[in-house]
Design a protein around this motif. Structure first.
Motif, PDB file in Angstrom:
ATOM      1  N   PHE A  99      17.017   4.973  10.710  1.00 24.13           N
ATOM      2  CA  PHE A  99      17.624   3.878   9.951  1.00 24.13           C
ATOM      3  C   PHE A  99      18.636   3.082  10.782  1.00 24.13           C
ATOM      4  O   PHE A  99      18.789   1.879  10.609  1.00 24.13           O
ATOM      5  CB  PHE A  99      18.293   4.420   8.689  1.00 24.13           C
ATOM      6  CG  PHE A  99      17.319   4.790   7.597  1.00 24.13           C
ATOM      7  CD1 PHE A  99      16.463   3.837   7.058  1.00 24.13           C
ATOM      8  CD2 PHE A  99      17.248   6.088   7.125  1.00 24.13           C
ATOM      9  CE1 PHE A  99      15.566   4.169   6.060  1.00 24.13           C
ATOM     10  CE2 PHE A  99      16.340   6.436   6.125  1.00 24.13           C
ATOM     11  CZ  PHE A  99      15.494   5.468   5.590  1.00 24.13           C
ATOM     12  N   ILE A 100      19.337   3.777  11.709  1.00 20.24           N
ATOM     13  CA  ILE A 100      20.362   3.101  12.503  1.00 20.24           C
ATOM     14  C   ILE A 100      19.763   2.396  13.713  1.00 20.24           C
ATOM     15  O   ILE A 100      20.144   1.267  14.052  1.00 20.24           O
ATOM     16  CB  ILE A 100      21.447   4.113  12.938  1.00 20.24           C
ATOM     17  CG1 ILE A 100      22.236   4.599  11.721  1.00 20.24           C
ATOM     18  CG2 ILE A 100      22.382   3.483  13.966  1.00 20.24           C
ATOM     19  CD1 ILE A 100      23.299   5.620  12.051  1.00 20.24           C
ATOM     20  N   SER A 101      18.836   3.042  14.392  1.00 20.15           N
ATOM     21  CA  SER A 101      18.270   2.479  15.620  1.00 20.15           C
ATOM     22  C   SER A 101      16.752   2.624  15.604  1.00 20.15           C
ATOM     23  O   SER A 101      16.181   3.437  16.334  1.00 20.15           O
ATOM     24  CB  SER A 101      18.865   3.198  16.841  1.00 20.15           C
ATOM     25  OG  SER A 101      18.380   2.633  18.034  1.00 20.15           O
ATOM     26  N   THR A 102      16.116   1.819  14.770  1.00 23.93           N
ATOM     27  CA  THR A 102      14.666   1.900  14.615  1.00 23.93           C
ATOM     28  C   THR A 102      13.944   1.608  15.927  1.00 23.93           C
ATOM     29  O   THR A 102      12.968   2.276  16.282  1.00 23.93           O
ATOM     30  CB  THR A 102      14.198   0.912  13.530  1.00 23.93           C
ATOM     31  OG1 THR A 102      14.909   1.171  12.326  1.00 23.93           O
ATOM     32  CG2 THR A 102      12.709   1.068  13.284  1.00 23.93           C
ATOM     33  N   ASP A 103      14.413   0.618  16.680  1.00 25.10           N
ATOM     34  CA  ASP A 103      13.761   0.253  17.941  1.00 25.10           C
ATOM     35  C   ASP A 103      13.802   1.399  18.938  1.00 25.10           C
ATOM     36  O   ASP A 103      12.828   1.660  19.657  1.00 25.10           O
ATOM     37  CB  ASP A 103      14.426  -0.983  18.540  1.00 25.10           C
ATOM     38  CG  ASP A 103      14.186  -2.234  17.707  1.00 25.10           C
ATOM     39  OD1 ASP A 103      13.217  -2.231  16.916  1.00 25.10           O
ATOM     40  OD2 ASP A 103      14.967  -3.197  17.849  1.00 25.10           O
ATOM     41  N   SER A 104      14.927   2.105  18.992  1.00 27.92           N
ATOM     42  CA  SER A 104      15.053   3.234  19.907  1.00 27.92           C
ATOM     43  C   SER A 104      14.074   4.347  19.534  1.00 27.92           C
ATOM     44  O   SER A 104      13.400   4.918  20.402  1.00 27.92           O
ATOM     45  CB  SER A 104      16.490   3.775  19.877  1.00 27.92           C
ATOM     46  OG  SER A 104      16.589   4.983  20.592  1.00 27.92           O
ATOM     47  N   LEU A 105      13.992   4.644  18.247  1.00 26.61           N
ATOM     48  CA  LEU A 105      13.059   5.684  17.795  1.00 26.61           C
ATOM     49  C   LEU A 105      11.620   5.273  18.077  1.00 26.61           C
ATOM     50  O   LEU A 105      10.794   6.099  18.488  1.00 26.61           O
ATOM     51  CB  LEU A 105      13.260   5.951  16.304  1.00 26.61           C
ATOM     52  CG  LEU A 105      12.323   6.991  15.663  1.00 26.61           C
ATOM     53  CD1 LEU A 105      12.430   8.333  16.384  1.00 26.61           C
ATOM     54  CD2 LEU A 105      12.636   7.168  14.184  1.00 26.61           C
ATOM     55  N   ALA A 106      11.313   3.997  17.868  1.00 25.87           N
ATOM     56  CA  ALA A 106       9.959   3.516  18.136  1.00 25.87           C
ATOM     57  C   ALA A 106       9.618   3.655  19.616  1.00 25.87           C
ATOM     58  O   ALA A 106       8.493   4.039  19.976  1.00 25.87           O
ATOM     59  CB  ALA A 106       9.837   2.057  17.704  1.00 25.87           C
ATOM     60  N   SER A 107      10.583   3.384  20.479  1.00 26.82           N
ATOM     61  CA  SER A 107      10.350   3.498  21.917  1.00 26.82           C
ATOM     62  C   SER A 107      10.098   4.952  22.320  1.00 26.82           C
ATOM     63  O   SER A 107       9.166   5.253  23.079  1.00 26.82           O
ATOM     64  CB  SER A 107      11.557   2.941  22.677  1.00 26.82           C
ATOM     65  OG  SER A 107      11.406   3.141  24.063  1.00 26.82           O
TER      66      SER A 107
END
Length: 602
Positions: free
Chosen positions: A68-76
């Motif tokens: 929820f906080i860093s969706t882009d980081s998790l996606a990467s």
């Protein structure tokens, strides 16, 4: 050799067995060939396992916060993890999935097939129709709704690598055989491994209902220590992400249905999250009601509704084409099975990418569902033999999947080929079923029925998942506390929302990638589970009794031929040793002897 000496040899095994059985219970451990119910002291004390629950809950919450906080980081990170998994371990998914098919078929056809998942004379707990309905609904119902039209059409318009360039008839045959490869024997064999291991351990050996408990033949007391806790935590994680992926698929399809039925614009993440919330509330409410009142009731309703929908499409659609497609699909599946099972990333980058989106994703998805589907099938299969279990779990759902894909996939292929509807050109994968229904009468009513079916299919599967995660968190209890069940239910919904957000505009890719990565550790657990189950079965009373009987009869035949040549018969005699206090014959020693027929030489 004297007859007395031979008789002593032939009866020695039986004598030892009867002496043990006649001895006071407190003085001797029951003989291994006796079907004796384990004592209650074998069970682990009930209550929340703070280590298993605490660690898994903390990691799940950390994943949610990260998403929820860093969706882009998790996606990467998930993308990079998926690339590593496909590159280094894609072959492992392919080999183990086919290996489990061979394994469960061997169990059913071997001497182990007659072993009962319970006491020797125990009857099945549920009627066969309810058993099949609950098993099927929990196992893959929502997937059939999502992929029933989409997968055959996808393989028809974009054939698997190495199958391009054929005629339209060959493309159709390949599309159906590839679809059946993903939805018949392989997934249910994966489920059957866990189901058998748990059902045998719980109902035959008196163990607790934990994945780790099934490892006792290999790990001994360590199955109840730190190693066992790690196994149960891996099972919870696999279940959490596998059921969350299903919830995401259900939300996507219901959202697509709302676009068509209600005339809404493109459904965004906000509405999808609302759908997830509604479904989560539904399956949590069902889960806390228990198996008999919740899952069985929903499963029976859904079986009827699914049958109504399938009959409708069969009758108003291309009926004769579907009937012709049934044997064609079976023949194509059997003919193409070796090639499909052997397809790996070694065939090139295109094949590796295709496997990531299809075969490996499916094997990972099924593996991630095995803890809760396997444990749930075990829960409802008490009293059935291993042969009955495998026959039911492997063949019945496979036949239903065959009919389902021939009806829905066949109707879609017919519309696509004739130009009556552009199924492949639908706005999204999840909307293709609704596009097909629009070509037939009562499209609005059937579209609403589809959304209801998707919702109930998910509820009936996900409430089983919540209960199983509660069971794994509470040392194997069959009735976990409501608070634990509710926590895992809510966590499943939240993880599904994060997985959709990670996928962004390609939400389905987010569901697939995280599912594959999360299922990887559980592949090794499954392999160990199969080894432990075989070790268990080799020491089962049924197997040992056959060995004793074979030895006794073999020695008696040797004695008979030695003493009388071909003219002898075997007889069972009581020695009357005086241990029978009740004079009912139960405590008499039994011996196998040989007697001449008196017919003379032949």
């Amino acid at each position: 050799m004297s007859r007395q000496g031979e008789t002593s040899r032939t009866s020695s095994a039986a004598d030892r067995l009867r002496r043990v059985a006649a001895s006071p219970v407190d003085d001797v451990v029951p003989h291994p060939v006796l079907d004796v119910a384990p004592s209650a002291t074998d069970r682990v004390r009930p209550g929340l396992d703070r280590v298993v629950f605490g660690v898994t809950a903390a990691l799940a919450l950390a994943f949610l916060v990260w998403g929820f906080i860093s969706t882009d980081s998790l996606a990467s990170v998930s993308g990079a993890s998926l690339g590593w998994t496909m590159d280094k371990a894609g072959w492992l998914f392919v080999i183990t999935a086919s290996g489990f098919v061979v394994f469960v078929l061997w169990l059913a056809l071997s001497r182990f097939g007659a072993i009962t998942l319970g006491r020797d004379d125990e009857e099945p707990e549920f009627r066969t129709t309810s058993w099949v309905a609950m098993m099927f609904s929990a196992g893959m119902g929502i997937g059939l709704m999502f992929w029933g039209v989409s997968e055959p059409i996808a393989h028809l318009t974009t054939p698997p690598p190495g199958t391009e360039g054929g005629t339209e008839a060959e493309a159709m045959k390949t599309a159906m055989s590839t679809t059946l490869f993903h939805w018949t024997l392989h997934p249910w064999a994966i489920y059957a491994v866990v189901g058998l291991a748990i059902a045998y351990g719980v109902y035959r050996k008196g163990r607790v209902q934990l994945i780790s408990a099934a490892f006792e033949p290999l790990l001994g007391r360590h199955a109840r220590g730190p190693v066992g806790k790690v196994i149960d935590m891996l099972a919870i994680f696999a279940t959490l992400f596998g059921s969350a992926a299903s919830l995401g698929l259900g939300a996507l399809q219901i959202g697509s249905g709302l676009e068509i039925v209600a005339g809404l614009d493109e459904v965004g993440n906000g509405l999808l999250v609302m759908v997830i919330v509604v479904l989560t509330v539904g399956f949590v409410a069902s889960a806390v009601s228990g198996v008999a009142r919740g899952i069985q009731w929903l499963s029976n309703i859904n079986m009827v509704l699914a049958l109504v929908l399938a009959l409708f499409v069969f009758l108003v659609g291309p009926t004769i084409f579907v009937l012709n497609l049934l044997p064609t699909a079976i023949g194509g599946y059997v003919a193409d099975l070796p090639t499909m099972a052997a397809r790996t990333g070694a065939e090139g980058g295109d094949t590796s990418d295709w496997l990531q989106g299809w075969t490996v994703f499916y094997w990972a998805w099924w593996l991630s569902w095995t803890p809760f589907v396997g444990m749930f099938i075990a829960r409802i299969s008490r009293g059935r033999t291993i042969r009955q279990f495998v026959s039911g779990v492997l063949l019945v759902p496979s036949l239903v999947s065959l009919v389902w894909f021939c009806i829905f996939g066949g109707a879609a292929i017919d519309l696509q080929s004739s130009g009556a509807a552009d199924i492949a050109g639908a706005a999204s994968t999840e909307s293709q079923l609704f596009t097909m229904l629009e070509a037939y009468p009562a499209a609005t009513a059937t579209s609403i029925l589809v959304m209801v079916l998707v919702g109930i299919f998910f509820i009936s599967g996900a409430d089983a998942a919540s209960i199983v995660m509660g069971t794994l968190s509470e040392r194997g209890t069959t009735t976990p506390r409501r608070g634990t069940v509710v926590f895992w239910g809510v966590a499943t919904g939240a993880v599904a929302a994060v997985m959709l957000l990670v996928g962004g505009s390609e939400a389905l890719n987010g569901l697939q990638s995280i599912t594959i990565v999360a299922a990887l550790p559980f592949v090794l657990v499954m392999v160990g589970l199969a080894v432990a189950l075989v070790k268990d079965l080799r020491a089962d009373p049924v197997v040992l009794r056959r060995a004793y009987a074979r030895e006794a009869v073999e020695q008696a035949v040797i004695a008979g031929v030695t003493e009388h040549g071909d003219d002898f018969v075997l007889s069972i005699e009581s020695t009357g040793d005086g241990h029978d206090d009740k004079n009912d014959g139960d405590d008499q020693l039994v011996t196998v002897t040989t007697t001449s027929t008196g017919a003379g030489p032949r």
